[in-house]
Motif scaffolding. Structure first.
Motif, short mmCIF file in Angstrom:
data_model
loop_
_atom_site.label_atom_id
_atom_site.label_comp_id
_atom_site.label_asym_id
_atom_site.label_seq_id
_atom_site.Cartn_x
_atom_site.Cartn_y
_atom_site.Cartn_z
N ALA A 1 1.67 9.11 -3.20
CA ALA A 1 2.48 8.75 -3.85
C ALA A 1 1.85 7.92 -5.06
CB ALA A 1 3.21 7.65 -3.08
N ARG A 2 0.69 7.86 -4.72
CA ARG A 2 -0.33 6.96 -5.91
C ARG A 2 -0.09 7.63 -7.34
NH1 ARG A 2 -4.08 6.01 -1.47
NH2 ARG A 2 -3.29 4.25 -0.49
N ARG B 1 0.85 -1.32 0.18
CA ARG B 1 0.02 -0.04 -0.01
C ARG B 1 0.86 1.38 0.01
NH1 ARG B 1 -2.82 0.00 4.88
NH2 ARG B 1 -3.38 -2.10 4.28
N LEU B 2 0.71 2.14 -0.95
CA LEU B 2 1.42 3.36 -1.11
C LEU B 2 0.87 4.28 -0.29
CD1 LEU B 2 2.24 3.52 -4.89
CD2 LEU B 2 3.52 2.47 -2.92
N GLN B 3 1.60 5.34 0.10
CA GLN B 3 1.27 6.69 0.83
C GLN B 3 0.26 7.28 -0.33
OE1 GLN B 3 2.03 7.44 3.72
NE2 GLN B 3 3.83 6.25 4.38
N ALA B 4 -0.64 7.86 0.30
CA ALA B 4 -1.87 8.45 -0.81
C ALA B 4 -0.97 9.56 -1.75
CB ALA B 4 -2.84 9.14 0.13
N PRO C 1 10.35 5.79 0.99
CA PRO C 1 8.95 6.64 1.68
C PRO C 1 7.82 6.68 1.28
CG PRO C 1 10.80 7.82 0.28
CD PRO C 1 10.98 6.53 0.29
N GLU C 2 7.54 6.30 -0.25
CA GLU C 2 6.35 6.21 -0.92
C GLU C 2 5.64 5.06 -0.14
OE1 GLU C 2 9.25 5.93 -2.47
OE2 GLU C 2 8.94 5.11 -4.38
N ALA D 1 3.62 2.86 2.34
CA ALA D 1 2.96 2.91 3.48
C ALA D 1 2.66 1.54 4.34
CB ALA D 1 1.56 3.45 3.45
N HIS D 2 2.88 0.62 3.64
CA HIS D 2 2.63 -0.77 4.39
C HIS D 2 2.87 -1.66 3.51
CE1 HIS D 2 0.46 -3.83 6.65
NE2 HIS D 2 -0.21 -4.13 5.67
#
Length: 171
Positions: A97-98, A92-95, A150-151, A153-154
């Motif tokens: 970074a999508r 899952r990417l940081q919002a 950094p991009e 998230a999980h």
């Protein structure tokens, strides 16, 4: 599929419109056989689907030219090349970074550990199929190429115990 996406042509053959043009029963039969054995000779392929070798050759060439057949590949057993541990990793990417999802996926696809990359809709953004030597190599891949970015998230890693290959699609 809507009624206008499929039709019957003279002789009872079914045609199906796709983004790649119309696929008829012969096209679908050729695709099924090629999925079973991509190394089949043109002569044997023609015999299996019941057409002349010249017709078979022309139809396969047309499927390649239209992009329906993207290529042929070898199915290498990961164990045979020292990459016996396989895993599926959900990312899952940081919002923010999508917007860079495509570049992120291409970077991962270039890694030797990565067998497949899937871009998803839903909770996860990317699903990776990786093959590595052992659990230490899997951990290193996740830490060095995913968790520290950094991009990201999980991540969630699931081990693959067995892969049952389904060689044909519903063409």
């Amino acid at each position: 599929m809507s009624a206008e996406d499929s039709s019957v042509v003279p002789g009872g053959a079914r045609e199906r419109r796709t983004p790649f043009g119309v696929l008829d029963d012969l096209d679908r039969a050729l695709l099924r056989e090629l999925e079973r054995d991509g190394r089949i000779s043109n002569k044997d392929l023609a015999a299996r689907v019941g057409v002349a070798p010249s017709t078979c050759h022309a139809r396969v060439a047309a499927l390649r030219a239209r992009g329906v057949l993207r290529g042929f590949h070898a199915d290498v057993d990961p164990d045979a090349v020292g990459r016996g541990l396989q895993a599926i990793i959900a990312v899952r990417l940081q919002a923010a970074a999508r917007a860079r999802l495509g570049a992120f996926a291409r970077t991962l696809a270039a890694r030797p550990e990565v067998r497949d990359v899937y871009l998803l809709g839903g909770t996860e953004d990317v699903m990776l199929h990786v093959a590595v030597h052992d659990s230490r190599a899997l951990r290193a891949f996740v830490v060095e190429h995913l968790s520290t970015r950094p991009e990201v998230a999980h991540t969630q890693t699931s081990l693959v115990f067995e892969h049952v290959h389904a060689p044909t699609t519903a063409v």
